[in-house]
Motif scaffolding. Sequence first.
Motif, mmCIF file in Angstrom:
data_model
loop_
_atom_site.group_PDB
_atom_site.id
_atom_site.type_symbol
_atom_site.label_atom_id
_atom_site.label_comp_id
_atom_site.label_asym_id
_atom_site.label_seq_id
_atom_site.Cartn_x
_atom_site.Cartn_y
_atom_site.Cartn_z
ATOM 1 N N CYS A 12 0.673 -3.471 9.039
ATOM 2 C CA CYS A 12 1.822 -2.723 9.565
ATOM 3 C C CYS A 12 3.124 -3.299 9.026
ATOM 4 O O CYS A 12 4.069 -2.570 8.721
ATOM 5 C CB CYS A 12 1.828 -2.736 11.094
ATOM 6 S SG CYS A 12 0.594 -1.657 11.850
ATOM 7 N N VAL A 15 3.422 -2.102 5.466
ATOM 8 C CA VAL A 15 3.824 -0.694 5.505
ATOM 9 C C VAL A 15 5.325 -0.572 5.801
ATOM 10 O O VAL A 15 6.028 0.233 5.191
ATOM 11 C CB VAL A 15 2.987 0.083 6.555
ATOM 12 C CG1 VAL A 15 3.603 1.435 6.873
ATOM 13 C CG2 VAL A 15 1.548 0.243 6.077
ATOM 14 N N VAL A 23 2.806 -2.630 -4.190
ATOM 15 C CA VAL A 23 2.495 -1.283 -3.709
ATOM 16 C C VAL A 23 2.278 -0.348 -4.896
ATOM 17 O O VAL A 23 3.075 -0.317 -5.827
ATOM 18 C CB VAL A 23 3.628 -0.765 -2.798
ATOM 19 C CG1 VAL A 23 3.391 0.684 -2.386
ATOM 20 C CG2 VAL A 23 3.763 -1.663 -1.565
ATOM 21 N N ALA A 26 2.880 4.952 -1.786
ATOM 22 C CA ALA A 26 3.430 4.960 -0.427
ATOM 23 C C ALA A 26 3.918 6.369 -0.148
ATOM 24 O O ALA A 26 4.775 6.886 -0.857
ATOM 25 C CB ALA A 26 4.573 3.955 -0.289
ATOM 26 N N VAL A 31 -0.355 3.880 2.611
ATOM 27 C CA VAL A 31 0.236 2.922 1.686
ATOM 28 C C VAL A 31 -0.935 2.227 1.008
ATOM 29 O O VAL A 31 -1.907 1.856 1.667
ATOM 30 C CB VAL A 31 1.150 1.909 2.407
ATOM 31 C CG1 VAL A 31 1.681 0.852 1.454
ATOM 32 C CG2 VAL A 31 2.313 2.637 3.101
ATOM 33 N N ARG A 49 -0.674 4.814 7.227
ATOM 34 C CA ARG A 49 0.658 4.351 7.599
ATOM 35 C C ARG A 49 0.709 4.007 9.091
ATOM 36 O O ARG A 49 1.327 3.023 9.479
ATOM 37 C CB ARG A 49 1.694 5.423 7.257
ATOM 38 C CG ARG A 49 3.115 4.945 7.430
ATOM 39 C CD ARG A 49 4.116 5.892 6.815
ATOM 40 N NE ARG A 49 4.244 5.740 5.388
ATOM 41 C CZ ARG A 49 4.939 4.782 4.787
ATOM 42 N NH1 ARG A 49 5.534 3.860 5.486
ATOM 43 N NH2 ARG A 49 5.022 4.743 3.469
ATOM 44 N N HIS A 102 -8.636 -0.076 6.633
ATOM 45 C CA HIS A 102 -8.309 -0.132 5.212
ATOM 46 C C HIS A 102 -9.554 0.116 4.373
ATOM 47 O O HIS A 102 -10.646 -0.310 4.716
ATOM 48 C CB HIS A 102 -7.642 -1.449 4.814
ATOM 49 C CG HIS A 102 -8.404 -2.690 5.162
ATOM 50 N ND1 HIS A 102 -8.486 -3.195 6.448
ATOM 51 C CD2 HIS A 102 -9.111 -3.537 4.384
ATOM 52 C CE1 HIS A 102 -9.204 -4.308 6.442
ATOM 53 N NE2 HIS A 102 -9.604 -4.544 5.198
#
Length: 144
Positions: A12, A15, A23, A26, A31, A49, A102
């Motif tokens: 989090c 994100v 990254v 996104a 993400v 997200r 994830h």
Amino acid sequence: MSAAAGEACLFCRIVAGEVPAQVVLADDTAVAFLDVRPVFKGHVLVVPREHHETLADLPAEALGPFFARVQAISRAVERGLGAAGTFVAMNNKISQSVPHLHAHVVPRNRKDGLRGFFWPRVKYDGDADAAAHAARIRAALAEL
């Protein structure tokens, strides 16, 4: 998600941009970023997200959009890194190092040494190496 769960959750915080990460995607749904302990260079984690701990917790209406991102990252990893394929995996509770849903997207090639569920880990040759891998995946994603 409780406010406390989001504040304490590493993913989090990534994100939200509070913790740096390489990254590669996104958007409003997900993400995707390089795993800091990759099985192989270019190993990407795709996270929703919104904070959901497991696949069972992800609302049904979010399944399609989330897995569309996983699919796109899988294609981009192959194309951007010249991988022969990908290994896509997800742990729920057991072996889930961060309690935020994830999907792992790992580049694969024949005879790469990955066998079963033994996941050896490699390291990037510094930040520039990680950034170069992320850039290649981002560029391939833009071409899809």
